[in-house]
Design an enzyme around this catalytic site. Structure first.
Site, PDB file in Angstrom:
ATOM      1  N   GLY A 213       0.832  -1.202   0.000  1.00 12.54           N
ATOM      2  CA  GLY A 213       0.000   0.000   0.000  1.00 12.54           C
ATOM      3  C   GLY A 213       0.857   1.238   0.000  1.00 12.54           C
ATOM      4  N   ASN A 214       0.275   2.352   0.411  1.00  8.35           N
ATOM      5  CA  ASN A 214       1.023   3.598   0.510  1.00  8.35           C
ATOM      6  C   ASN A 214       0.469   4.423   1.669  1.00  8.35           C
ATOM      7  OD1 ASN A 214      -1.225   5.300  -0.562  1.00  8.35           O
ATOM      8  ND2 ASN A 214      -0.811   4.148  -2.449  1.00  8.35           N
ATOM      9  N   ARG A 215       1.022   5.607   1.872  1.00  9.80           N
ATOM     10  CA  ARG A 215       0.692   6.407   3.053  1.00  9.80           C
ATOM     11  C   ARG A 215      -0.485   7.358   2.845  1.00  9.80           C
ATOM     12  NH1 ARG A 215       6.470   6.501   3.091  1.00  9.80           N
ATOM     13  NH2 ARG A 215       7.338   5.419   4.906  1.00  9.80           N
ATOM     14  N   ALA A 280      -4.636   7.499  -4.359  1.00  8.01           N
ATOM     15  CA  ALA A 280      -3.251   7.075  -4.595  1.00  8.01           C
ATOM     16  C   ALA A 280      -3.269   5.572  -4.862  1.00  8.01           C
ATOM     17  CB  ALA A 280      -2.380   7.403  -3.387  1.00  8.01           C
TER      18      ALA A 280
END
Length: 411
Positions: A213-215, A280
């Site tokens: 995943g991402n932030r 995102a």
């Protein structure tokens, strides 16, 4: 709280009736005033026994009214003056007694009289004990008000002052604020338009426990959804795994992976006027997620493959029907901001792209601020200063409204 454009300078009449939930009305009056609204408070005689007029006067900086027979500098017909000035009438809390009197059309105090005299929309937030709310008489009265166009918000479920638990609590001020924004924004420049917003990250599973995943916090996407609602849009919010409250009035679709988000976007975009692609989306996913949890031990090698390109897939679907009419992309970059963002805009056939350098202080993930550079299809570049994500959303939606107007005028 920073000023909220849809509320700034708007005349809101806040009526407070006699119940323990009157203390929440003080919080609501404070929030509305901080957001820039001009709040006229009217207390019933019973309400003034719970919270004094001085409290509301201190919070709003404006006179507080209660007596039907008090003359004013403008006119002795106080209920008419207040009713004419109001752009929205909010009754919070609305007791069973007040609801009953309104259902019958009685006007024996200032608040009930001005509710009959106003031409503004009326929103009520019921608050009473469980049995009183459930009583057939109350339900009939509420239904009668709904049929007359009164918007009824709540009540919520929870513990009462009596100690009982059930339906009857006044909804919280933060939620009421969302309903008020929705009521005042219905005739905005996006009224009748459908706006699809994506927000947050996607999680691509490695196994049942882990993911790539991402932030992304989803804050910018949710702010865009709220700004579109404030302009009267019908909003569909496609959200990745984030724990943010849904803006009042938005239809939320929760997704987990890039594939799930793509399916939802392509489906909802078919009838959309605008797509704001703020999510995102993960660029890669494991080729073969493990069906069971991978045990810690030997080094792990993952075979990654690209995820579906949502905007690329949309371009082909968009060609024939011409929808969405406006597509806005986002680019989170760490270098060559304008060059990389412009290349993405051209490759995806976007009308506008909002790019930010996530390495800049205050402009990365999980912050309440952002600094974006806008690039349109004509090559024009505009860099906005560091501002709150809500302010960024306002600026971006102003550009979207202008783009829609330009396309409407085009031959």
């Amino acid at each position: 709280m920073e000023p909220i454009p849809v509320l700034k300078g708007r005349r809101i009449l806040l009526g407070v009736t006699g119940g323990i939930a009157a203390y929440k009305a003080a919080d609501l009056a404070s929030k509305l005033t901080q957001a820039g609204a001009l709040v006229d408070v009217v207390l019933t005689e019973a309400a003034a026994r719970f919270v004094t007029p001085l409290t509301f006067q201190a919070l709003t900086g404006r006179p507080v009214y209660g007596d039907l027979w008090t003359p004013t500098a403008e006119t002795a017909l106080l209920h008419v003056a207040l009713a004419e000035a109001a752009e929205l009438v909010v009754i919070a809390p609305a007791t069973a007694d007040f609801i009953a009197r309104q259902a019958l059309g009685l006007a024996n105090d200032l608040l009930s009289a001005l509710c009959l005299a106003t031409r503004a929309p009326v929103l009520i937030a019921p608050a009473m004990d469980v049995q009183m709310w459930a009583h057939p008489a109350t339900q009939e009265n509420v239904e009668r008000l709904r049929q007359r166009g009164v918007e009824v918000v709540g009540p919520a479920y929870g513990r009462m002052a009596s100690g009982l638990e059930g339906w009857g609590r006044m909804v919280e001020p933060e939620a009421l604020l969302g309903h008020i924004r929705r009521a005042l924004g219905r005739r905005g420049p996006l009224a009748g338009r459908r706006v699809v917003v994506t927000a947050g990250p996607t999680y691509e599973p490695i196994d049942p426990v882990r993911f790539i995943g991402n932030r992304s916090s989803g804050k910018q996407g949710f702010a865009l959804a709220q700004a579109a609602l404030d302009r009267g849009a019908d909003v569909v919010l496609i959200a990745g795994p984030v724990a943010l409250a849904t803006p009042v009035g938005a239809r939320r679709i929760d997704v987990g992976t890039a594939a799930e988000m793509a399916e939802a976007v392509w489906r909802e975009a078919e009838e959309a006027d605008v797509l704001l692609m703020a999510a995102a989306v993960a660029d890669y996913r494991p080729a073969q997620p493990h069906p069971v949890k991978i045990k810690k031990g030997a080094p792990l090698t993952l075979d990654l493959v690209p995820t579906v390109d949502i905007l690329e897939g949309l371009a082909a679907r968009r060609a024939a029907p011409g929808r969405p009419r406006v597509v806005v992309g986002f680019a989170a970059e760490t270098e060559a901001l304008v060059e990389n963002a412009r290349a993405k805009l051209l490759a995806k056939g976007l009308d506008l792209i909002a790019a930010n350098d996530v390495t800049e202080p205050g402009a990365g993930f999980a912050t309440d601020t952002n600094r974006i550079t806008l690039i349109d299809a004509r090559g024009q570049v505009e860099t906005l200063p560091l501002m709150s994500k809500a302010a960024v959303a306002e600026a971006l939606l102003d550009r979207v409204v202008a783009l829609l107007e330009e396309k409407a005028k085009a031959p």
